[in-house]
Structures are given as C-alpha cells and as structure tokens.
Design an enzyme around this catalytic site. Structure first.
Site, mmCIF file in Angstrom:
data_model
loop_
_atom_site.group_PDB
_atom_site.id
_atom_site.type_symbol
_atom_site.label_atom_id
_atom_site.label_comp_id
_atom_site.label_asym_id
_atom_site.label_seq_id
_atom_site.Cartn_x
_atom_site.Cartn_y
_atom_site.Cartn_z
ATOM 1 N N SER A 149 0.842 -1.196 0.000
ATOM 2 C CA SER A 149 0.000 0.000 0.000
ATOM 3 C C SER A 149 0.875 1.243 0.000
ATOM 4 O O SER A 149 1.993 1.215 0.511
ATOM 5 C CB SER A 149 -0.870 0.004 1.267
ATOM 6 O OG SER A 149 -1.499 1.254 1.461
ATOM 7 N N TYR A 163 -1.211 -0.590 10.457
ATOM 8 C CA TYR A 163 -1.435 -1.121 9.104
ATOM 9 C C TYR A 163 -0.318 -0.673 8.173
ATOM 10 O O TYR A 163 0.253 -1.482 7.433
ATOM 11 C CB TYR A 163 -2.796 -0.653 8.574
ATOM 12 C CG TYR A 163 -2.964 -0.852 7.093
ATOM 13 C CD1 TYR A 163 -3.214 -2.121 6.569
ATOM 14 C CD2 TYR A 163 -2.874 0.220 6.205
ATOM 15 C CE1 TYR A 163 -3.366 -2.307 5.206
ATOM 16 C CE2 TYR A 163 -3.027 0.041 4.841
ATOM 17 C CZ TYR A 163 -3.276 -1.228 4.344
ATOM 18 O OH TYR A 163 -3.419 -1.421 2.999
#
Length: 186
Positions: A149, A163
């Site tokens: 990501s 995350y």
C-alpha cells in the site's frame, strides 16, 4: 476466449490470496484473461469468490476456489497446498490478502488488534510464501507478487500506523526474498 494480451502467461498456474473482491478479484480476472489457470482464494466472501470464478469460466478460463482464513499460519500453508493440488503445480503466487481492519489510535492498540492487523497483512504473506517457494522451485522458475500500500511509504492516515507499518514490512520482505530467490529464477 480472446487472444491473451500477455501470451507468456498462457497456461501459467497462479494462486491469488484475497481474490474474491477488489484488487485480488481484478488480478484473478486479468490473469485468466491472459490465459493463466487461476486459484481464487477467499475467506468469508464465498458468493463474491464464486462470481469471480464464474466470470473466469464464462470467459473460457479455468478457475478453482480455495477457502481459508490466512491469518492462521497452518491455514495459509493449507491454502497454498490446496491451490497447488488444484492446479497441478505453481508458477505464480500473488499475496493479496490484507487490509486495514480498522483505524485505531496508537494509544488504543492492544494485543487483539495488533494480532489481527499483523496476522492478516504479515503472517499470511510470510507463511503463504514459505509454502509456495518449494512449488515454484519445482516449476524451475516463478513469480511472487506481494501487494502492499502507499501507506507503507507515507505512514497512513490517523489510526493507520500499525497497518502502514505492516505494509512497510511487506515492501522490505519483498526486497529481501527477491535477493534470496532471484538466483533461482523466482
């Protein structure tokens, strides 16, 4: 089925974790459109996974479904073994399973949310990769594609530091295994 856009992928055996929705579903459809034989992995989204597989089959491709919660090490390894059995080998592993889970301010992180985020985004990928490498070696070459990501580079938004850090691990792990496995054609 139309002429594949990437003929070198025709006939390749590809397992995609987290392939029932989003990026994973798009990847499964794209590999199939290129002529690859695909395993669509899912955890809870059976109907969505079946829809992806139906789209692939309706387009003349081959798709198999494998279910499992890859946050668990043994299950992640079993998903790979089931996929390999369905395909008769493995040429590419796409580690796509992952997600934010939920935003949690750093002061509120406890063992439960830590385990959930890290197990989904890190453990699943490491264990699937460990299980997949022997099969890629048998193929004589292969590919491991790890989905990360942009949060890995910029730290994510508020409540997403854990995350983002897990995805940063994925980026570093990918570079590390590339150095280890590239001499073997993986």
């Amino acid at each position: 089925m139309p002429t594949p856009i990437a003929p070198d992928l025709a006939g390749k055996r590809v397992l995609i974790t987290g392939a029932s929705t989003g990026i994973g579903a798009a990847a499964a459809r794209a590999f199939a459109a290129a002529g690859s034989r695909v395993v669509v992995h899912y955890n809870a989204s059976r109907d969505a996974a079946e829809a992806v597989a139906a789209d692939i089959r309706n387009g003349g491709g081959e798709a198999h479904l494998v279910q499992g919660d890859v946050k668990d090490s043994a299950t992640a390894r079993r998903v790979v073994e089931d996929g390999v059995r369905a395909l008769g080998g493995l040429d590419a592993l796409v580690n796509n399973a992952g997600g934010l889970v939920k935003r949690v301010p750093i002061a509120d992180i406890d063992d439960g949310i830590y385990d959930e985020i890290v197990d989904l985004n890190v453990r699943s990928l490491v264990m699937a990769t460990a299980a997949g490498v022997p099969h890629l070696r048998k193929s004589g070459r292969g590919s491991i594609i790890n989905v990360t990501s942009i949060a890995a580079r910029h730290g994510g938004g508020p409540g997403a530091a854990l995350y983002a850090s897990a995805k940063g691990f994925v980026s570093t792990f990918t570079r590390g295994i590339a150095r280890e496995l590239a001499p073997e054609g993986i």
